[in-house]
Design a protein around this motif. Structure first.
Motif, PDB file in Angstrom:
ATOM      1  N   LEU A  21       0.824  -1.202   0.000  1.00 32.74           N
ATOM      2  CA  LEU A  21       0.000   0.000   0.000  1.00 32.74           C
ATOM      3  C   LEU A  21       0.864   1.261   0.000  1.00 32.74           C
ATOM      4  CD1 LEU A  21      -2.808   1.349   0.213  1.00 32.74           C
ATOM      5  CD2 LEU A  21      -2.527   1.226   2.699  1.00 32.74           C
ATOM      6  N   LEU A  22       1.896   1.294   0.827  1.00 31.68           N
ATOM      7  CA  LEU A  22       2.783   2.455   0.861  1.00 31.68           C
ATOM      8  C   LEU A  22       3.493   2.643  -0.476  1.00 31.68           C
ATOM      9  CD1 LEU A  22       4.339   2.179   4.418  1.00 31.68           C
ATOM     10  CD2 LEU A  22       2.753   3.924   3.595  1.00 31.68           C
ATOM     11  N   SER A  36       8.031   9.523   1.818  1.00 35.24           N
ATOM     12  CA  SER A  36       8.159   9.287   0.384  1.00 35.24           C
ATOM     13  C   SER A  36       9.621   9.060   0.003  1.00 35.24           C
ATOM     14  CB  SER A  36       7.591  10.461  -0.396  1.00 35.24           C
ATOM     15  OG  SER A  36       7.775  10.271  -1.782  1.00 35.24           O
ATOM     16  N   GLU A  37      10.508   9.854   0.569  1.00 35.76           N
ATOM     17  CA  GLU A  37      11.942   9.685   0.307  1.00 35.76           C
ATOM     18  C   GLU A  37      12.430   8.332   0.809  1.00 35.76           C
ATOM     19  OE1 GLU A  37      14.199  12.940   1.856  1.00 35.76           O
ATOM     20  OE2 GLU A  37      12.834  14.421   0.978  1.00 35.76           O
ATOM     21  N   VAL A  42      14.323   2.804  -0.254  1.00 36.66           N
ATOM     22  CA  VAL A  42      14.211   1.361  -0.052  1.00 36.66           C
ATOM     23  C   VAL A  42      13.992   0.666  -1.394  1.00 36.66           C
ATOM     24  CG1 VAL A  42      12.784  -0.457   0.961  1.00 36.66           C
ATOM     25  CG2 VAL A  42      13.435   1.507   2.341  1.00 36.66           C
ATOM     26  N   LYS A  43      13.136   1.238  -2.236  1.00 39.30           N
ATOM     27  CA  LYS A  43      12.883   0.654  -3.558  1.00 39.30           C
ATOM     28  C   LYS A  43      14.168   0.624  -4.377  1.00 39.30           C
ATOM     29  CE  LYS A  43      11.391   2.985  -6.949  1.00 39.30           C
ATOM     30  NZ  LYS A  43      10.814   3.776  -7.987  1.00 39.30           N
ATOM     31  N   ASN A  44      14.922   1.732  -4.375  1.00 37.03           N
ATOM     32  CA  ASN A  44      16.175   1.782  -5.123  1.00 37.03           C
ATOM     33  C   ASN A  44      17.204   0.802  -4.573  1.00 37.03           C
ATOM     34  OD1 ASN A  44      15.135   3.742  -6.814  1.00 37.03           O
ATOM     35  ND2 ASN A  44      15.982   5.429  -5.623  1.00 37.03           N
ATOM     36  N   ASP A  45      17.246   0.633  -3.258  1.00 33.55           N
ATOM     37  CA  ASP A  45      18.164  -0.337  -2.658  1.00 33.55           C
ATOM     38  C   ASP A  45      17.817  -1.758  -3.074  1.00 33.55           C
ATOM     39  OD1 ASP A  45      19.562   1.676  -1.413  1.00 33.55           O
ATOM     40  OD2 ASP A  45      18.601   1.387   0.550  1.00 33.55           O
TER      41      ASP A  45
END
Length: 74
Positions: A21-22, A36-37, A42-45
């Motif tokens: 959801l986030l 948001s940052e 986390v997504k990029n990692d």
């Protein structure tokens, strides 16, 4: 003991759903600021970890002796 594993399973499902959801809210630009940052970092990692692992597996696949090639000898 069965109830213990059931509680752990429920907690894991709730965490995964909250993370999804986030992520969805962040991709739709609904979330702003530090959260948001953090989600973007986390997504990029995770993407970076996936890419590095895939590269390592490809390097080992093309090697004649993958075990010795993967050991860092100074």
């Amino acid at each position: 003991m069965k109830w213990f594993f059931r509680i752990i399973g429920i907690i894991v499902v709730v965490i995964v759903l909250a993370a999804a959801l986030l992520y969805y809210l962040n991709e739709k630009d609904i979330l702003k600021g530090p959260i948001s940052e953090w989600i973007t970092n986390v997504k990029n990692d995770i993407i970076s970890i996936f890419d590095h692992t895939k590269g390592m597996v490809n390097d080992m696949e093309n090697s004649q002796n993958p075990v010795m090639d993967s050991i860092n000898i100074p």
